[in-house]
Write an enzyme that holds these catalytic residues in place. Structure first.
Site, PDB file in Angstrom:
ATOM      1  N   GLU A 124      47.612  33.844  61.720  1.00 25.91           N
ATOM      2  CA  GLU A 124      48.866  34.670  62.134  1.00 25.91           C
ATOM      3  C   GLU A 124      49.224  34.465  63.623  1.00 25.91           C
ATOM      4  OE1 GLU A 124      49.469  38.831  61.454  1.00 25.91           O
ATOM      5  OE2 GLU A 124      51.782  38.666  61.575  1.00 25.91           O
ATOM      6  N   GLY A 264      44.732  43.089  68.413  1.00 25.65           N
ATOM      7  CA  GLY A 264      43.601  44.372  68.082  1.00 25.65           C
ATOM      8  C   GLY A 264      42.784  43.903  66.830  1.00 25.65           C
ATOM      9  N   ALA A 265      43.577  43.569  65.712  1.00 21.68           N
ATOM     10  CA  ALA A 265      42.818  43.214  64.302  1.00 21.68           C
ATOM     11  C   ALA A 265      43.831  42.419  63.599  1.00 21.68           C
ATOM     12  CB  ALA A 265      42.494  44.345  63.794  1.00 21.68           C
ATOM     13  N   MET A 266      43.354  41.751  62.554  1.00 21.49           N
ATOM     14  CA  MET A 266      44.244  40.969  61.580  1.00 21.49           C
ATOM     15  C   MET A 266      43.892  41.424  60.152  1.00 21.49           C
ATOM     16  SD  MET A 266      46.422  38.522  61.502  1.00 21.49           S
ATOM     17  CE  MET A 266      46.964  38.124  59.550  1.00 21.49           C
ATOM     18  N   HIS A 300      45.837  50.601  59.357  1.00 21.98           N
ATOM     19  CA  HIS A 300      46.792  49.916  59.609  1.00 21.98           C
ATOM     20  C   HIS A 300      46.516  48.276  58.888  1.00 21.98           C
ATOM     21  CE1 HIS A 300      50.251  47.804  61.751  1.00 21.98           C
ATOM     22  NE2 HIS A 300      49.463  46.902  61.576  1.00 21.98           N
ATOM     23  N   GLU A 301      45.243  47.956  58.899  1.00 19.24           N
ATOM     24  CA  GLU A 301      45.064  46.744  58.543  1.00 19.24           C
ATOM     25  C   GLU A 301      44.859  46.621  57.090  1.00 19.24           C
ATOM     26  OE1 GLU A 301      45.774  44.480  60.468  1.00 19.24           O
ATOM     27  OE2 GLU A 301      45.422  45.389  62.246  1.00 19.24           O
ATOM     28  N   HIS A 304      48.223  46.916  55.032  1.00 19.28           N
ATOM     29  CA  HIS A 304      48.760  45.690  55.118  1.00 19.28           C
ATOM     30  C   HIS A 304      48.413  44.945  53.828  1.00 19.28           C
ATOM     31  CE1 HIS A 304      50.917  44.659  58.510  1.00 19.28           C
ATOM     32  NE2 HIS A 304      49.864  44.534  59.513  1.00 19.28           N
ATOM     33  N   GLU A 323      55.229  44.786  59.842  1.00 20.71           N
ATOM     34  CA  GLU A 323      54.708  45.666  60.917  1.00 20.71           C
ATOM     35  C   GLU A 323      55.408  46.893  61.079  1.00 20.71           C
ATOM     36  OE1 GLU A 323      51.969  44.776  61.833  1.00 20.71           O
ATOM     37  OE2 GLU A 323      51.792  42.831  61.394  1.00 20.71           O
TER      38      GLU A 323
HETATM   39  N1  PHE Z   1      48.925  41.192  62.045  1.00 24.59           N
HETATM   40  C1  PHE Z   1      48.379  41.838  63.099  1.00 24.59           C
HETATM   41  C2  PHE Z   1      48.426  43.365  62.909  1.00 24.59           C
HETATM   42  O1  PHE Z   1      49.467  43.908  63.090  1.00 24.59           O
HETATM   43  C3  PHE Z   1      48.456  41.428  64.448  1.00 24.59           C
HETATM   44  C4  PHE Z   1      48.002  40.130  64.925  1.00 24.59           C
HETATM   45  C5  PHE Z   1      49.287  39.109  64.980  1.00 24.59           C
HETATM   46  C6  PHE Z   1      46.744  39.723  64.995  1.00 24.59           C
HETATM   47  C7  PHE Z   1      48.811  37.839  65.445  1.00 24.59           C
HETATM   48  C8  PHE Z   1      46.600  38.494  65.394  1.00 24.59           C
HETATM   49  C9  PHE Z   1      47.543  37.673  65.796  1.00 24.59           C
HETATM   50  O2  PHE Z   1      47.776  43.911  62.157  1.00 24.59           O
HETATM   51 ZN    ZN Z   2      49.975  44.864  61.381  1.00 23.90          ZN
END
Ligand code: PHE
Ligand code: ZN
Length: 866
Positions: A124, A264-266, A300-301, A304, A323
């Site tokens: 991403e 932070g995380a993905m 949060h992750e 998603h 988001e």
């Molecule tokens: N999509 C991730 C989040 O909000 C954030 C993110 C964006 C991480 C782009 C890496 C690169 O949970």
């Molecule tokens: Zn997110």
């Protein structure tokens, strides 16, 4: 300036893709120094015609390309720095490409890169194009099959999305794993990890009885730091079942921790990749706030998986669709797990200190932006936090039950699709039967709206009239740009108690839809104090603020935790902003402060209420009236702290003893609350001249956790003698140099010392063995902390703070464009400051003048200077 101006992409130009990908088979051959990627795409023309096939690809070395098994000659295709174009393709075909990439030298941390001993990916928003040629856009959903081959010893762990369907040993000490993801997904959710990692495992049983294997992969040395993340994950999975009726959709859920990560995380499908700082936890390496942060990011992750993965975004302008909604979901989760009032107050404080500033500056953009040059620049507090506020307003307007039905309708209707913010609002309209067309303006108007209120009380008729006018200074008057639809939750405090409204509750939620509206309340027995924006029901400013007498009433008598906290903030802010100091109002304030100290608020909320407004918030308020003088803000705040310290000197000593936690460390609400009060006391004790900071030495020496140690170190570093400071700095490092995350906190302690010298300290620490230019956490902890959390140093009169930040940005901008652009943000606020407008601008111009500027940095500088 760089060669060729990067292209701006507009939301209005969206076009559906010409081709879809039904399936992609990926084969990775990972070798030391290079990786070969073979991709087979089953492609179908989606729009009738003869459009050429245009695939995205960046920094790829193309080795071969074939269609339906026939290799293409070089004249059949063309390669540009960012695309592969094949002009003639059939309506349905198999495309095979082979490329070579170099993860070892990939410093951008996008695509496939190496971090410590493992390989991992970040796709991403547009990182997949650094792995293979592909239509790298979120509205192309495909089934992924992934084969990974690597050295057995260097990379015993081979992971990708979905299920492991095959694995085996190969010749030459190599091995292979084959992964298949049954859920179609866009390329940004693809992930791969290969490395030597330890695995901590647990199980979650879904509500329908299906077991899910939960695995957390970390470096062997971090094996003992996974329990908190796993517990957080289980709580999140349960919560999403209970509140949204969403049950996890695979038999495996992996989390991998990596040291080098831009964010932070993905949320990659079933293979979340985390910054180590957002997953590893133990009392020695994690603060109380850290524990809470980890829980909320894991949640949060996980959330998603539905809001983002099962229902994804049509294009990147819709980023807030996933988001904003997911931040709202994780905030509700935290509120349900812990204190709703405290969570709300923390979130509003964050929004006001950061998002309001963004929305008032040159980088202001709507929750759903209209254009961008580089999408990485739009992972902003506006898209995330203001986006979450927009979802929260829907929740408030429709009520929890209808909102929940709308969410269910959304997940059912759009499952497996790539959709828009409008589709989300559509689902809420269907569920509620309401017309939300005016509400949609929140997605297109930037700027923080302003509510101007006037109250009018008529004792004879016991009638109170409240008139509210809305405007949005960033875009123009409401009557021209169209007023926003928003909920205004309010109460009336009458004779020291919140009045019961006709509904039977003390809160009324009225809806603003007009530029100017009047609301009438009858049966109001005496002149009320209005408690506006309960729960911060809309992301707006309110003017005028209540006066001091009204604030005192709200602090003491309102029943909404946000309103009480906000009144305390406003009271302190008004006192600090007063042009002349006046003894009477100071002692009245101290009196109110003492009442909060003595109140029966729960400890965490009490600490929040007693902490003076942040310098960032004060700066935002100052910016509403004119230019910001950070030095004066700091001095005024320090002066008030001294006053509070002296007036309650005895109480602070007493609190320091009373709130000592004797039990072993636990990140429980009770302990966290007590520590917060104790550290507040410690901070104030630093302003009394009583005791040579002995209490802080003692606190450090006897601490069994990082929260205490940092509080103690902060006292000694910010308030101690030179000798005390140096000794503390040295001792802390000696004690913790083995723990990277604690070393980062140590860097921040020094970078945020509110003193001119912090600039030189930071400059020197860049050469310390603990620092590493390539690691985003280190950059953020050192240079980012100085620029973002140390106004005194950053805004030093000679501009040395600005220069240091700029030097850093210039040094890293080619290697890691995303980080570099993000770090520039404190400079982008240059129009706000009395000190150094020219100096700050000059530094931005220095960046602008560089040859070969990355697209990310180019966009930030250009939009800021425009
Ligand atoms: N999509 C991730 C989040 O909000 C954030 C993110 C964006 C991480 C782009 C890496 C690169 O949970
Ligand atoms: Zn997110």
């Amino acid at each position: 300036m760089r060669d060729g101006v990067p292209q701006t992409i507009f939301r209005k130009d969206y076009r559906a893709p010409d081709f879809s990908v039904e399936q992609i088979d990926l084969y990775f051959d990972i070798r030391a120094g290079y990786t070969t990627v073979r991709a087979t795409l089953d492609m179908v023309r989606a729009v009738p015609g003869h459009a050429p096939l245009v695939l995205d690809g960046v920094e790829l070395v193309l080795e071969s390309v074939a269609i339906d098994g026939v290799s293409l000659a070089e004249s059949d295709y063309s390669v540009t720095p960012e695309t592969l174009v094949i002009s003639k393709v059939p309506d349905r075909f198999k495309l095979e490409t082979q490329v070579r990439i170099a993860p070892e030298t990939n410093t951008s941390l996008e695509g496939l890169y190496r971090s410590q001993s493992s390989y991992s990916t970040q796709c991403e928003a547009e990182g997949f194009r650094k792995i293979t040629y592909y239509p790298d856009r979120p509205d192309v959903l495909a089934l992924f099959n992934v084969t990974i081959e690597a050295d057995r010893e260097a990379c015993p762990v081979l992971l990708s999305n979905g299920n492991l369907i095959d694995s085996g040993v190969l010749d030459n000490r190599r091995h292979r794993a084959v992964w298949q993801d049954p859920w179609p997904k866009p390329s940004y959710l693809f992930a791969l990890v290969a490395g030597d990692l330890a695995c901590v495992e647990d199980t979650f049983v879904t509500r329908s009885g299906k077991p899910v294997a939960l695995r957390v992969y970390v470096e062997e040395k971090d094996r003992d730091f996974c329990a908190h993340a796993i517990e957080s994950l289980k709580r999140s999975m349960r919560w999403d079942e209970e509140v949204y009726g969403l049950e996890y959709d695979l038999e495996l859920f992996n989390i991998v921790a990596v040291d080098d990560f831009n964010m932070g995380a993905m949320e990659n499908k079933s293979l979340n990749i985390f910054n180590t700082s957002c997953v590893l936890a133990s009392p020695d390496i994690t603060t109380d706030a850290g524990y809470q942060r980890i829980e909320s990011i894991v949640a949060h992750e996980y959330f998603h998986n539905f809001s983002g993965n099962r229902v994804t975004c049509r294009d990147w302008f819709q980023l807030s669709l996933k988001e904003g909604f997911t931040v709202f979901r994780d905030a509700e989760f935290t509120s349900d797990m812990h204190s709703r009032g405290v969570k709300r107050v923390e979130d509003v404080a964050f929004l006001r200190a950061h998002q309001f500033a963004e929305d008032a500056g040159p980088l202001a953009h709507p929750v759903r932006p209209d254009s961008f040059i580089e999408i990485s620049n739009f992972y902003t507090t506006t898209v995330y936090e203001k986006g979450a506020e927009v979802v929260r307003m829907l929740h408030t307007l429709l009520g929890a039950e209808v909102f929940q039905r709308g969410a269910t309708h959304y997940f059912e209707t759009y499952d497996g699709q790539a959709v828009t913010c409008d589709d989300f609002v559509d689902a809420m309209e269907v569920a509620s039967g309401r017309d939300l067309s005016q509400f949609r303006r929140w997605y297109s108007q930037p700027g923080t709206p302003l509510l101007t209120v006037t109250g009018d009380y008529d004792g004879d008729s016991s009638r109170y009239r409240l008139t509210v006018e809305q405007s949005n200074p960033a875009v123009g008057v409401a009557s021209e740009v169209g007023p926003l639809h928003m909920p205004l939750a309010l109460g009336l405090v009458v004779d020291g108690a919140p009045m019961t409204m006709p509904s039977g509750a003390t809160t009324a939620v009225v809806e603003l839809t007009e530029p100017r509206q009047t609301f009438v309340f009858d049966g109001v027995e005496s002149e009320p104090v209005p408690a506006l924006l309960r729960g911060f029901s809309a992301p707006v400013r309110v003017s005028p603020e209540p006066d001091i007498d009204q604030l005192r009433v709200l602090m003491a008598a309102d029943d909404d935790p946000f309103v009480r906290w906000d009144a305390a903030q406003s009271y302190a802010a008004q006192l600090m902003e007063a042009t002349v100091a006046d003894d009477e109002s100071e002692s009245a304030f101290l009196d109110a402060y003492g009442q909060v100290m003595a109140s029966d608020l729960d400890p965490a909320m009490k600490a929040q209420t007693l902490i003076l407004p942040s310098e960032d918030y004060l700066a935002d308020r100052a910016a509403q009236r004119g230019l910001v003088d950070v030095h004066s803000i700091h001095e005024r705040r320090e002066r008030l702290k001294q006053m509070i310290a002296r007036s309650f000197a005895e109480e602070w000593s007493e609190w320091f003893a009373r709130y000592a936690v004797t039990a072993a460390y636990e990140p429980s609400a009770e302990q966290i609350g007590h520590r917060a009060l104790r550290h507040l006391a410690a901070d104030y004790l630093c302003y009394t001249d009583a005791i040579d900071l002995e209490f802080a030495e003692h606190l450090y020496a006897h601490a069994d956790n990082l929260t205490d140690r940092l509080a103690a170190a902060r006292c000694l570093i910010n308030h101690g003698s030179d000798l005390q400071r140096e000794r503390m700095v040295e001792r802390f490092y000696e004690d913790w140099k083995q723990q990277a995350l604690v070393v980062n906190a140590w860097l921040s302690l020094q970078a945020t010392r509110p003193h001119d010298d912090a600039v030189e300290t930071v400059a020197q620490l860049r050469n310390h063995p603990a620092f590493d230019w390539r690691n985003p956490n280190k950059l953020r902890s050192l240079v980012g902390a100085m620029a973002g959390r140390n106004a005194i140093a950053f805004h030093r009169a000679d501009g040395a703070g600005y220069t240091l930040l700029t030097d850093t940005v210039i040094a890293i901008q080619k290697a890691n464009p995303q980080m570099a652009a993000g770090m520039l943000s404190p400079l982008t606020r240059f129009r706000r400051y009395a000190h150094g407008v020219d100096l700050m601008r000059g530094q931005l111009e220095r960046v602008a003048a560089i040859d070969d500027l990355s697209r990310d940095v180019f966009e930030v500088v250009q939009r800021t200077l425009d």
